[in-house]
Design a protein around this motif. Structure first.
Motif, PDB file in Angstrom:
ATOM      1  N   GLY A   9      -6.544  -9.409 -17.115  1.00  0.00           N
ATOM      2  CA  GLY A   9      -7.889  -9.969 -17.076  1.00  0.00           C
ATOM      3  C   GLY A   9      -8.308 -10.366 -15.683  1.00  0.00           C
ATOM      4  O   GLY A   9      -9.500 -10.615 -15.435  1.00  0.00           O
ATOM      5  N   THR A  10      -7.357 -10.429 -14.733  1.00  0.00           N
ATOM      6  CA  THR A  10      -7.684 -10.703 -13.344  1.00  0.00           C
ATOM      7  C   THR A  10      -8.444  -9.510 -12.767  1.00  0.00           C
ATOM      8  O   THR A  10      -7.999  -8.366 -12.900  1.00  0.00           O
ATOM      9  N   THR A  11      -9.581  -9.770 -12.131  1.00  0.00           N
ATOM     10  CA  THR A  11     -10.456  -8.673 -11.708  1.00  0.00           C
ATOM     11  C   THR A  11     -10.208  -8.212 -10.277  1.00  0.00           C
ATOM     12  O   THR A  11     -10.844  -7.249  -9.836  1.00  0.00           O
ATOM     13  N   ILE A  12      -9.314  -8.871  -9.544  1.00  0.00           N
ATOM     14  CA  ILE A  12      -8.934  -8.394  -8.217  1.00  0.00           C
ATOM     15  C   ILE A  12      -7.646  -7.596  -8.369  1.00  0.00           C
ATOM     16  O   ILE A  12      -6.585  -8.162  -8.665  1.00  0.00           O
ATOM     17  N   PRO A  13      -7.678  -6.278  -8.190  1.00  0.00           N
ATOM     18  CA  PRO A  13      -6.469  -5.468  -8.360  1.00  0.00           C
ATOM     19  C   PRO A  13      -5.556  -5.587  -7.143  1.00  0.00           C
ATOM     20  O   PRO A  13      -5.944  -6.107  -6.093  1.00  0.00           O
ATOM     21  N   GLU A  14      -4.339  -5.146  -7.317  1.00  0.00           N
ATOM     22  CA  GLU A  14      -3.423  -5.031  -6.184  1.00  0.00           C
ATOM     23  C   GLU A  14      -2.699  -3.689  -6.271  1.00  0.00           C
ATOM     24  O   GLU A  14      -2.025  -3.421  -7.275  1.00  0.00           O
ATOM     25  N   PRO A  15      -2.869  -2.822  -5.267  1.00  0.00           N
ATOM     26  CA  PRO A  15      -3.613  -3.096  -4.029  1.00  0.00           C
ATOM     27  C   PRO A  15      -5.125  -3.075  -4.255  1.00  0.00           C
ATOM     28  O   PRO A  15      -5.613  -2.373  -5.145  1.00  0.00           O
ATOM     29  N   TYR A  16      -5.846  -3.820  -3.417  1.00  0.00           N
ATOM     30  CA  TYR A  16      -7.299  -3.874  -3.486  1.00  0.00           C
ATOM     31  C   TYR A  16      -7.837  -2.751  -2.595  1.00  0.00           C
ATOM     32  O   TYR A  16      -8.172  -2.960  -1.438  1.00  0.00           O
ATOM     33  N   THR A  17      -7.906  -1.551  -3.160  1.00  0.00           N
ATOM     34  CA  THR A  17      -8.260  -0.372  -2.365  1.00  0.00           C
ATOM     35  C   THR A  17      -9.671  -0.447  -1.806  1.00  0.00           C
ATOM     36  O   THR A  17      -9.950   0.104  -0.734  1.00  0.00           O
ATOM     37  N   ALA A  18     -10.570  -1.147  -2.521  1.00  0.00           N
ATOM     38  CA  ALA A  18     -11.939  -1.278  -2.025  1.00  0.00           C
ATOM     39  C   ALA A  18     -11.981  -2.063  -0.720  1.00  0.00           C
ATOM     40  O   ALA A  18     -12.924  -1.931   0.063  1.00  0.00           O
ATOM     41  N   GLY A  19     -10.952  -2.885  -0.491  1.00  0.00           N
ATOM     42  CA  GLY A  19     -10.866  -3.650   0.747  1.00  0.00           C
ATOM     43  C   GLY A  19      -9.923  -3.016   1.759  1.00  0.00           C
ATOM     44  O   GLY A  19      -9.592  -3.644   2.775  1.00  0.00           O
ATOM     45  N   GLY A  20      -9.486  -1.793   1.482  1.00  0.00           N
ATOM     46  CA  GLY A  20      -8.643  -1.077   2.435  1.00  0.00           C
ATOM     47  C   GLY A  20      -7.153  -1.253   2.244  1.00  0.00           C
ATOM     48  O   GLY A  20      -6.366  -0.737   3.048  1.00  0.00           O
ATOM     49  N   GLU A  21      -6.721  -1.932   1.181  1.00  0.00           N
ATOM     50  CA  GLU A  21      -5.289  -2.123   0.974  1.00  0.00           C
ATOM     51  C   GLU A  21      -4.644  -0.843   0.439  1.00  0.00           C
ATOM     52  O   GLU A  21      -5.245  -0.125  -0.372  1.00  0.00           O
ATOM     53  N   VAL A  22      -3.409  -0.589   0.889  1.00  0.00           N
ATOM     54  CA  VAL A  22      -2.640   0.583   0.468  1.00  0.00           C
ATOM     55  C   VAL A  22      -1.255   0.109   0.044  1.00  0.00           C
ATOM     56  O   VAL A  22      -0.609  -0.670   0.753  1.00  0.00           O
ATOM     57  N   ALA A  23      -0.775   0.575  -1.084  1.00  0.00           N
ATOM     58  CA  ALA A  23       0.518   0.141  -1.605  1.00  0.00           C
ATOM     59  C   ALA A  23       1.666   0.760  -0.811  1.00  0.00           C
ATOM     60  O   ALA A  23       1.614   1.924  -0.391  1.00  0.00           O
ATOM     61  N   TRP A  24       2.724  -0.024  -0.610  1.00  0.00           N
ATOM     62  CA  TRP A  24       3.959   0.491  -0.040  1.00  0.00           C
ATOM     63  C   TRP A  24       4.647   1.385  -1.062  1.00  0.00           C
ATOM     64  O   TRP A  24       4.663   1.073  -2.262  1.00  0.00           O
ATOM     65  N   VAL A  25       5.212   2.498  -0.592  1.00  0.00           N
ATOM     66  CA  VAL A  25       5.910   3.442  -1.456  1.00  0.00           C
ATOM     67  C   VAL A  25       7.326   3.639  -0.927  1.00  0.00           C
ATOM     68  O   VAL A  25       7.516   3.921   0.271  1.00  0.00           O
ATOM     69  N   SER A  26       8.293   3.474  -1.783  1.00  0.00           N
ATOM     70  CA  SER A  26       9.686   3.663  -1.386  1.00  0.00           C
ATOM     71  C   SER A  26       9.909   5.083  -0.886  1.00  0.00           C
ATOM     72  O   SER A  26       9.460   6.061  -1.497  1.00  0.00           O
ATOM     73  N   GLY A  27      10.596   5.195   0.265  1.00  0.00           N
ATOM     74  CA  GLY A  27      10.909   6.499   0.817  1.00  0.00           C
ATOM     75  C   GLY A  27       9.778   7.143   1.595  1.00  0.00           C
ATOM     76  O   GLY A  27       9.893   8.312   1.995  1.00  0.00           O
ATOM     77  N   GLY A  28       8.683   6.416   1.822  1.00  0.00           N
ATOM     78  CA  GLY A  28       7.537   6.967   2.526  1.00  0.00           C
ATOM     79  C   GLY A  28       7.758   7.090   4.029  1.00  0.00           C
ATOM     80  O   GLY A  28       8.767   6.628   4.577  1.00  0.00           O
ATOM     81  N   THR A  29       6.789   7.688   4.697  1.00  0.00           N
ATOM     82  CA  THR A  29       6.806   7.831   6.149  1.00  0.00           C
ATOM     83  C   THR A  29       5.750   6.912   6.744  1.00  0.00           C
ATOM     84  O   THR A  29       4.577   6.974   6.350  1.00  0.00           O
ATOM     85  N   TYR A  30       6.170   6.069   7.698  1.00  0.00           N
ATOM     86  CA  TYR A  30       5.279   5.066   8.264  1.00  0.00           C
ATOM     87  C   TYR A  30       5.371   5.059   9.777  1.00  0.00           C
ATOM     88  O   TYR A  30       6.427   5.328  10.351  1.00  0.00           O
ATOM     89  N   THR A  31       4.245   4.734  10.410  1.00  0.00           N
ATOM     90  CA  THR A  31       4.210   4.587  11.859  1.00  0.00           C
ATOM     91  C   THR A  31       3.936   3.128  12.206  1.00  0.00           C
ATOM     92  O   THR A  31       3.404   2.366  11.380  1.00  0.00           O
ATOM     93  N   ALA A  32       4.281   2.743  13.416  1.00  0.00           N
ATOM     94  CA  ALA A  32       4.076   1.359  13.852  1.00  0.00           C
ATOM     95  C   ALA A  32       2.599   0.981  13.735  1.00  0.00           C
ATOM     96  O   ALA A  32       1.720   1.738  14.148  1.00  0.00           O
ATOM     97  N   GLY A  33       2.346  -0.172  13.147  1.00  0.00           N
ATOM     98  CA  GLY A  33       0.978  -0.634  12.950  1.00  0.00           C
ATOM     99  C   GLY A  33       0.424  -0.382  11.570  1.00  0.00           C
ATOM    100  O   GLY A  33      -0.612  -0.956  11.206  1.00  0.00           O
TER     101      GLY A  33
END
Length: 312
Positions: free
Chosen positions: A21-45
């Motif tokens: 019932g909480t209306t703010i999702p996680e990640p909040y993609t509309a606000g630019g949030e992106v979920a961490w994914v195990s085994g992903g490729t990431y750069t500094a920043g």
């Protein structure tokens, strides 16, 4: 004033306590949030969300499976997610929406009070149920604007906004569900700054005598700052404000250790503070960090001197 000063010892709200019932999702993609994914490729920043926090990638990596909270060489916690910003102590980091914003909290254990800070909208409704989806034990809707001081103000001036709401004297229900909804007409902007759910503690342990003395003071603080040039011109950086409070409380000498233990319990936590719950003393209430000193006046009476540093 004779009402007893009190502080709320808050429950630490974890991401697992945020209910359906909480209306703010996680990640909040509309606000630019992106979920961490195990085994992903990431750069500094890079920023990724995990377990209610936004994490900053410290150095490039890939194929790592450790959660950011357990991988400090590669990840640094930056701040709370949009959903958990309502529980990070700051009223200035707000969860936002349009028209309506709802947050549901479950499994928070024992509590007897709720406070909402930094609310924006037309009204705020707080509902407490015995169990998730169960019988309502208490519900109240608060207008987020002050009542007019008189007929002239009612007819010719804009009513000032109110950004706080709260319920007290709640029954002790270990499995309760709390729902807080802020609404605005015509899909207007809504927001919630901070939510505190917890247990009020009287700093005297007894409201029959003593309590907060006259001479208590509050001070409005602003964290807006100005950068001046040599010619006297300046650039102003707008920042939120807060309210600092100072007061003294009389208490029986035998209750001094109780007051000291309460201060120790909240030493590192921003908490709701009320110097008095009597009418017309709302300016002596705030959300902030509480410090104090205790000394004996005589064999039977002690004085507790309090300073509360308001939080933005």
């Amino acid at each position: 004033m004779t009402a007893t000063a009190r502080v709320m010892v808050p429950v630490q709200i974890a991401p697992s306590m945020i209910g359906a019932g909480t209306t703010i999702p996680e990640p909040y993609t509309a606000g630019g949030e992106v979920a961490w994914v195990s085994g992903g490729t990431y750069t500094a920043g890079d920023e990724r969300t995990s377990d209610g926090s936004i994490w900053l990638c410290r150095q490039a990596h890939n194929a790592r499976t450790a959660n950011p909270a357990a991988d400090p060489v590669y990840w640094l916690r930056s701040r709370a997610t949009a959903r958990m910003s309502m529980f990070d102590d700051y009223t200035s980091t707000k969860a936002r929406g349009t028209g309506s914003l709802t947050v549901v909290v479950v499994n928070s254990g024992f509590f007897n009070a709720i406070r909402v800070y930094g609310a924006e909208g037309d009204s705020c409704t707080i509902t407490v149920r015995e169990t998730p989806g169960g019988v309502i034990t208490k519900q109240q809707t608060f207008d987020l604007f002050a009542q007019a001081a008189g007929l002239y103000e009612l007819l010719f001036t804009a009513l000032p906004k109110v950004d706080q709401a709260g319920l007290d004297d709640l029954p002790i229900l270990p499995g309760a569900e709390v729902t807080i909804t802020v609404t605005a007409a015509a899909s207007g902007a809504v927001a919630i700054g901070d939510i505190k759910i917890g247990d009020w503690r009287n700093l005297t342990g007894d409201g029959d005598w003593g309590g907060t003395e006259y001479g208590a003071r509050s001070e409005r603080k602003t964290y807006t700052y100005r950068e001046y040039a040599k010619d006297g011109s300046y650039t102003q950086v707008k920042r939120p404000g807060s309210r600092d409070v100072s007061c003294s409380v009389k208490l029986p000498a035998e209750q001094a250790m109780y007051a000291d233990s309460v201060l120790g319990e909240i030493a590192d936590v921003a908490v709701p503070f009320e110097a008095s719950n009597l009418p017309h003393y709302g300016y002596l209430n705030t959300l902030g960090f509480v410090t104090g000193s205790i000394g004996p006046d005589n064999y039977g009476i002690a004085t507790l001197s309090l300073n509360i540093k308001g939080n933005i």
